[in-house]
Design an enzyme around this catalytic site. Structure first.
Site, mmCIF file in Angstrom:
data_model
loop_
_atom_site.group_PDB
_atom_site.id
_atom_site.type_symbol
_atom_site.label_atom_id
_atom_site.label_comp_id
_atom_site.label_asym_id
_atom_site.label_seq_id
_atom_site.Cartn_x
_atom_site.Cartn_y
_atom_site.Cartn_z
ATOM 1 N N ASP A 167 0.833 -1.203 0.000
ATOM 2 C CA ASP A 167 0.000 0.000 0.000
ATOM 3 C C ASP A 167 0.859 1.241 0.000
ATOM 4 O OD1 ASP A 167 0.733 0.518 2.645
ATOM 5 O OD2 ASP A 167 -1.262 1.260 3.125
ATOM 6 N N ASP A 192 -6.142 1.933 -2.029
ATOM 7 C CA ASP A 192 -4.679 1.978 -2.021
ATOM 8 C C ASP A 192 -4.032 0.770 -1.355
ATOM 9 O OD1 ASP A 192 -5.514 2.625 0.507
ATOM 10 O OD2 ASP A 192 -3.900 4.012 0.889
ATOM 11 N N GLU A 193 -4.788 -0.304 -1.132
ATOM 12 C CA GLU A 193 -4.193 -1.482 -0.495
ATOM 13 C C GLU A 193 -4.609 -2.747 -1.227
ATOM 14 O OE1 GLU A 193 -4.497 -1.168 4.184
ATOM 15 O OE2 GLU A 193 -6.238 -0.303 3.195
#
Lengths: 144, 423
Positions: free
Chosen positions: B9, B104-105
């Site tokens: 991330d 974002d992960e």
């Protein structure tokens, strides 16, 4: 400068249909009927790495000699190999500029490509970085 | 058999996305605001250093922003979504199995690799080169430990962005340094309880007796303990789970007054939800409509309304869903003194989602509406841009639209918004 005409895809009920490269004949069925191919997509020819390619708009004519003009849209590939002589986007003092990557006397330069002169040459320092390599250019002309 | 799970991330992902096209943002404090420009939801390291907190309301930090020249952005989800999609595309070159956890992960299956750290480093370099987004990678036998490793890698530059905690010795060394509140799945309440019995680090929690964990909290806490011991309890999903429900909710830019204005927003949210259903080939069986006034203004008259209805037959038809939403909204509308209220937020939730083909037939099932109309609607909006064709009840002026006063251009998705290079 040669102009290449690209036929627009034919849209029918929201679906694109393959561009027919042969004329339809009313009488005898076309022998090419079984050899249809997909439509021509010059963008996918320019964009070799979709994840790393970004489109930018060009302002200014400092790359005129390599065929890039004010108002053009360029594809910039962040993963492109940084080779001497290639047109690149570089970040210099917090702003982005399009130039040719050059080397002279052991030093790297960002050089313009416009024989009419008047565009600066910039030395590549440690603070500047290459953003990406120009992969292609798209331009359109007025029709009306 | 320990299967290595990686999580990759980006710290401050929204800020990283803004920095791709605007190099003048490098090295300066940057914050990105929540929906409706309310509070800071992403902060660059420089902004964190100024003491700007996560979730801090914009109006409380105005002085700090002015004094330090903090650059402020509205959320540009169009841009973040496109950059996220590109980052995932790079991950897919490095593992056959990517599970998107958030914008974002991603969890990545790292089994079968000889040199996990080398692989992760190459991937990290490649993501940065190709997308401009810096990411960190944590690797461990369970998702919770991987999150832990990722967190440690983010906070400690010595790991150069990659931490492999497959080796239990490394976990033994690092977990005593991780505060228990930083662990994935440990909320504020649980943390307070754990603090009370002297469990303050990740290592303490790992060594907690399972029976005690279950007695204290829930099965969830027990699962966290097992995960910290390296036993995976949260599966690595091979297939994305079937969506059970979805919601479209927004805060209004200007508080909404009167039924018509509120219903414009509800129509727009319902339309969006119906589009999403059709995109995923689903129908919904239950709909909830809600709206409420600004709870942070107790000095103003407060009202919260909500109604749920069954959708019979189950549907993904915009017209049917909007009709149902109208019934809900009317039922929930204040019976007296409606003119006193200014509604800050409205939303639509859909539940009981099923694939269209599994839709149960009802006894008196009217023949479903010819889907051609919705197909045509989606085709028009896809071809000529979102919201080319809308229902009249969505309204034209749309004063309820979100406030996005500082949004950067949609650099990657709109021809009119392309970044400009001086050449």
């Amino acid at each position: 400068m040669p102009v290449h005409l690209v036929e627009a895809p034919i849209i029918s009920q929201g679906q694109t249909v393959p561009l027919l490269l042969t004329r339809a004949s009313a009488g005898f069925p076309s022998p090419a009927g079984d050899d249809l191919e997909g439509e021509i997509d010059p963008i996918s020819w320019v964009v070799r790495h979709p994840a790393s390619t970004f489109w930018w708009r060009v302002e200014g004519d400092c790359l005129w000699d390599v065929g890039i003009r004010d108002g053009d849209i360029i594809a910039v590939d962040r993963a492109g190999k940084r080779r001497l002589g290639r047109a690149v986007l570089a970040v210099v003092e917090g702003s982005v500029t399009a130039k040719i990557l050059c080397k002279r006397d052991g030093k790297y330069f960002l050089a313009p490509a416009n024989s009419s002169g008047g565009f600066p040459e910039i030395e590549l320092t440690e603070d500047s970085e290459i953003w990406g390599v120009i992969a292609g250019v798209v331009r359109r002309y007025d029709l009306e | 058999m320990m299967k290595p799970i990686a999580i990759s991330d980006s710290a401050n992902f929204y800020v990283s996305a803004e920095r791709i096209f605007d190099p003048s943002l490098k090295g300066v404090p940057v914050i990105v605001l929540s929906n409706n420009d309310g509070c800071a939801v992403a902060r660059s390291d420089e902004a964190k250093a100024l003491g700007i907190k996560m979730g801090e309301p914009l109006h409380l930090i105005r002085d700090k922003i002015a004094a330090h020249g903090v650059r402020v952005f509205s959320s540009n989800y169009t841009l973040y979504g496109d950059i996220s999609r590109r980052v995932v595309a790079v991950y897919e070159d490095y593992t056959p199995n990517v599970e998107i956890y958030s914008i974002d992960e991603c969890f990545l299956d790292f089994s079968g690799l000889r040199d996990r750290v080398g692989h992760a480093r190459t991937m990290r370099r490649d993501v940065l080169l190709r997308t401009g987004v810096p990411v960190r990678v944590g690797i461990a036998p369970s998702k919770t430990l991987a999150k832990c490793a990722n967190d440690i890698a983010k906070k400690n530059p010595i790991f150069k962005g990659v931490l492999d905690m497959m080796d239990p010795k490394l976990a033994d060394w690092l977990l005593p340094l991780v505060p228990v509140g930083d662990i994935w799945g440990i909320g504020r309440k649980t943390k307070a309880k754990l603090d009370g019995i002297g469990i303050t680090t990740a290592a303490d929690l790992r060594d907690m007796p399972l029976r005690q964990a279950r007695a204290m909290g829930t099965v969830v806490l027990e699962r966290v303990v097992l995960e910290l011991q390296g036993e995976p309890c949260i599966a690595f999903d091979d297939i994305a789970p079937q969506r059970k429900g979805m919601a479209v909710t927004r805060s209004a830019g200007i508080p909404m007054q009167g039924f018509d204005t509120l219903f414009q927003a509800i129509t727009a949210h319902t339309t969006r939800a119906a589009e999403k259903l059709r995109q995923h080939g689903l129908v919904a069986g239950t709909m909830t409509v809600f709206f409420h006034t600004n709870r942070h203004r107790p000095d103003r008259p407060q009202y919260a309304g909500s109604r749920t209805t069954r959708l019979i037959p189950m549907s993904n038809d915009t017209l049917q869903l909007v009709a149902a939403a109208k019934r809900c909204a009317l039922a929930a509308w204040p019976k007296v003194g409606a003119e006193r209220y200014a509604f800050a937020k409205a939303g639509v939730m859909l539940d009981d989602l099923l694939p269209v083909e599994d839709r149960p037939k009802t006894l008196f099932d009217a023949p479903p509406r010819d889907p051609a109309l919705m197909i045509a609607l989606d085709a028009v909006n896809r071809r000529f841009g979102k919201k080319t064709m809308i229902l009249g009840s969505e309204g034209v002026s749309q004063s309820w639209q979100m406030r996005v006063e500082h949004r950067s251009p949609r650099y990657t998705t709109r021809l009119s918004d392309l970044p400009v290079v001086r050449g």
